[in-house]
Design an enzyme around this catalytic site. Structure first.
Site, PDB file in Angstrom:
ATOM      1  CE  LYS A 181      49.524  52.371  30.285  1.00 16.21           C
ATOM      2  NZ  LYS A 181      50.954  51.846  30.073  1.00 16.21           N
TER       3      LYS A 181
ATOM      4  CB  THR B 228      47.257  45.865  41.008  1.00 13.43           C
ATOM      5  OG1 THR B 228      46.300  44.955  39.730  1.00 13.43           O
ATOM      6  CG2 THR B 228      48.637  45.622  40.769  1.00 13.43           C
TER       7      THR B 228
ATOM      8  CE  LYS C 129      42.929  44.174  42.305  1.00 13.56           C
ATOM      9  NZ  LYS C 129      42.142  44.550  41.373  1.00 13.56           N
TER      10      LYS C 129
ATOM     11  N   GLY D  12      32.688  35.846  32.583  1.00 18.32           N
ATOM     12  CA  GLY D  12      33.478  35.705  33.576  1.00 18.32           C
ATOM     13  C   GLY D  12      33.084  35.366  35.105  1.00 18.32           C
TER      14      GLY D  12
ATOM     15  N   GLY E 174      35.578  35.102  37.579  1.00 16.69           N
ATOM     16  CA  GLY E 174      36.782  35.168  38.619  1.00 16.69           C
ATOM     17  C   GLY E 174      36.727  36.326  39.541  1.00 16.69           C
TER      18      GLY E 174
ATOM     19  CE  LYS F 193      36.028  30.369  38.504  1.00 15.66           C
ATOM     20  NZ  LYS F 193      37.486  30.276  37.766  1.00 15.66           N
TER      21      LYS F 193
HETATM   22  P1  ATR Z   1      40.572  37.431  37.661  1.00 15.11           P
HETATM   23  O1  ATR Z   1      41.147  37.813  39.023  1.00 15.11           O
HETATM   24  O2  ATR Z   1      41.308  38.271  36.338  1.00 15.11           O
HETATM   25  O3  ATR Z   1      39.336  37.390  37.540  1.00 15.11           O
HETATM   26  P2  ATR Z   1      40.763  34.524  37.528  1.00 15.11           P
HETATM   27  O4  ATR Z   1      40.131  34.587  38.985  1.00 15.11           O
HETATM   28  O5  ATR Z   1      41.653  33.617  37.206  1.00 15.11           O
HETATM   29  O6  ATR Z   1      41.274  35.863  37.190  1.00 15.11           O
HETATM   30  O7  ATR Z   1      39.502  34.499  36.737  1.00 15.11           O
HETATM   31  C1  ATR Z   1      39.747  34.469  35.104  1.00 15.11           C
HETATM   32  C2  ATR Z   1      38.376  34.249  34.492  1.00 15.11           C
HETATM   33  O8  ATR Z   1      38.592  34.532  32.994  1.00 15.11           O
HETATM   34  C3  ATR Z   1      37.660  33.036  34.657  1.00 15.11           C
HETATM   35  O9  ATR Z   1      36.210  33.399  34.650  1.00 15.11           O
HETATM   36  C4  ATR Z   1      38.167  32.323  33.525  1.00 15.11           C
HETATM   37  O10 ATR Z   1      36.976  31.156  32.954  1.00 15.11           O
HETATM   38  P3  ATR Z   1      37.062  29.820  33.901  1.00 15.11           P
HETATM   39  O11 ATR Z   1      36.678  30.075  35.068  1.00 15.11           O
HETATM   40  O12 ATR Z   1      36.317  28.780  32.949  1.00 15.11           O
HETATM   41  O13 ATR Z   1      38.693  29.398  33.915  1.00 15.11           O
HETATM   42  C5  ATR Z   1      37.980  33.171  32.284  1.00 15.11           C
HETATM   43  N1  ATR Z   1      38.941  32.798  31.280  1.00 15.11           N
HETATM   44  C6  ATR Z   1      40.181  33.025  31.173  1.00 15.11           C
HETATM   45  N2  ATR Z   1      40.517  32.724  29.955  1.00 15.11           N
HETATM   46  C7  ATR Z   1      39.368  32.288  29.293  1.00 15.11           C
HETATM   47  C8  ATR Z   1      39.163  32.149  27.875  1.00 15.11           C
HETATM   48  N3  ATR Z   1      40.201  31.766  26.999  1.00 15.11           N
HETATM   49  N4  ATR Z   1      37.822  32.005  27.340  1.00 15.11           N
HETATM   50  C9  ATR Z   1      36.827  32.224  28.199  1.00 15.11           C
HETATM   51  N5  ATR Z   1      37.141  32.583  29.480  1.00 15.11           N
HETATM   52  C10 ATR Z   1      38.242  32.575  30.043  1.00 15.11           C
END
Ligand code: ATR
Length: 272
Positions: A19, A65, A69, A131, A133, A160
């Protein structure tokens, strides 16, 4: 021949859904200028090449994006403090002489949406972030600058959450052991919403929650925000305002003009 317009772009993969061109067009209308803002699809591993070409052709600034990044972080010549803290770059500013500065406006975008558009103070509040990540790492340093009472990070993979919490000097907790009725603001930074999944948090955790926020927008935020509302959250918001907010700070870095985000958020809500 028509004069060339100032040229900007967003790099990603996928990128067709972005967007950002619409948002930046609105900012340019506010500034009363014409700009060109395009989407550039880069192949995995080929970010540097795509960025070099764009800037060699006269590009004046770029957004970055998913999934580039950290590639952008490695590619630029210098980093802002917040990009350094995030370990990720979403905004590139050419400095001349083949040098580039990398900044990260995701955190300030989130904070400006929560405090301005959602009119919710962060100071002295208890914040829960779900989260651990890249998306979460990018925003914690800026949330901390708002002087919340505390920040707790909870993640499906507990180690994490612990690592990230240690890095930033905040708390961590297991997803299934979160205290009931403690958090004023709950932010979902997990990526599960894209597949309709929400983090396994007990409903009681939303007991006194004033604002439940999802860092993604549209359908991907729906399941979490519905659950939050059903569990007692007073207000909910998806990440559309964050998207507009981060774009506004990028625009200011490139052009020295500060767009007003509120009318653009309203406009984008109708467009989404
Ligand atoms: P981003 O850059 O979008 O943060 P990422 O680094 O892959 O992507 O991180 C994804 C995050 O979403 C992580 O915290 C992941 O949890 P894990 O570390 O346990 O993998 C979380 N996540 C993804 N799917 C999930 C789900 N179904 N339930 C809970 N947490 C989820």
């Amino acid at each position: 021949m028509a004069a060339t317009l100032p040229r900007y772009a967003v790099f990603g993969n996928p990128i067709a859904h972005s967007k950002s061109p619409q948002i930046h067009r609105q900012f340019a209308l506010q500034e009363k200028v014409r700009i060109e803002y395009e989407r550039i699809l880069a192949e995995p591993g080929a970010f540097a090449e795509a960025a070099e070409r764009f800037f060699a052709e006269g590009g004046l600034g770029a957004n970055v994006t998913v999934p580039f990044k950290t590639d952008a972080y490695d590619w630029v010549s210098e980093h802002s403090e917040r990009a350094e803290a995030a370990g990720a770059v979403n905004t590139i500013i050419p400095l001349g002489g083949g040098r580039f500065r990398g900044d990260n406006t995701d955190g300030v975008g989130l904070v400006s949406d929560i405090t301005e558009a959602q009119e919710t103070a962060l100071k002295n509040r208890r914040i829960l972030i779900l989260g651990a990540g890249g998306a979460v790492r990018g925003v914690v340093p800026v949330l901390l600058q708002q002087q919340p009472a505390d920040i707790t990070i909870a993640n499906r993979t507990e180690t994490k959450a612990r690592e990230l919490a240690e890095r930033f000097g905040v708390r961590s907790a297991p997803l299934n052991g979160l205290p009931a009725g403690r958090f004023d603001i709950i932010i979902n930074g997990t990526s599960g919403g894209l597949g309709g999944e929400i983090p396994a948090v007990a409903p009681e955790v939303f007991g006194i929650c004033e604002l439940a926020y999802d860092m993604v927008y549209g359908a991907a935020a729906q399941a979490f925000l519905d659950y939050a509302r059903r569990s007692g959250a007073k207000k909910t918001a998806d990440g559309l305002g964050m998207l507009v907010g981060q774009a506004a700070f990028s625009y200011r870095l490139w052009r020295g003009f500060s767009p007003d985000i509120k009318p653009v958020i309203r406009y984008m809500k109708e467009a989404v």
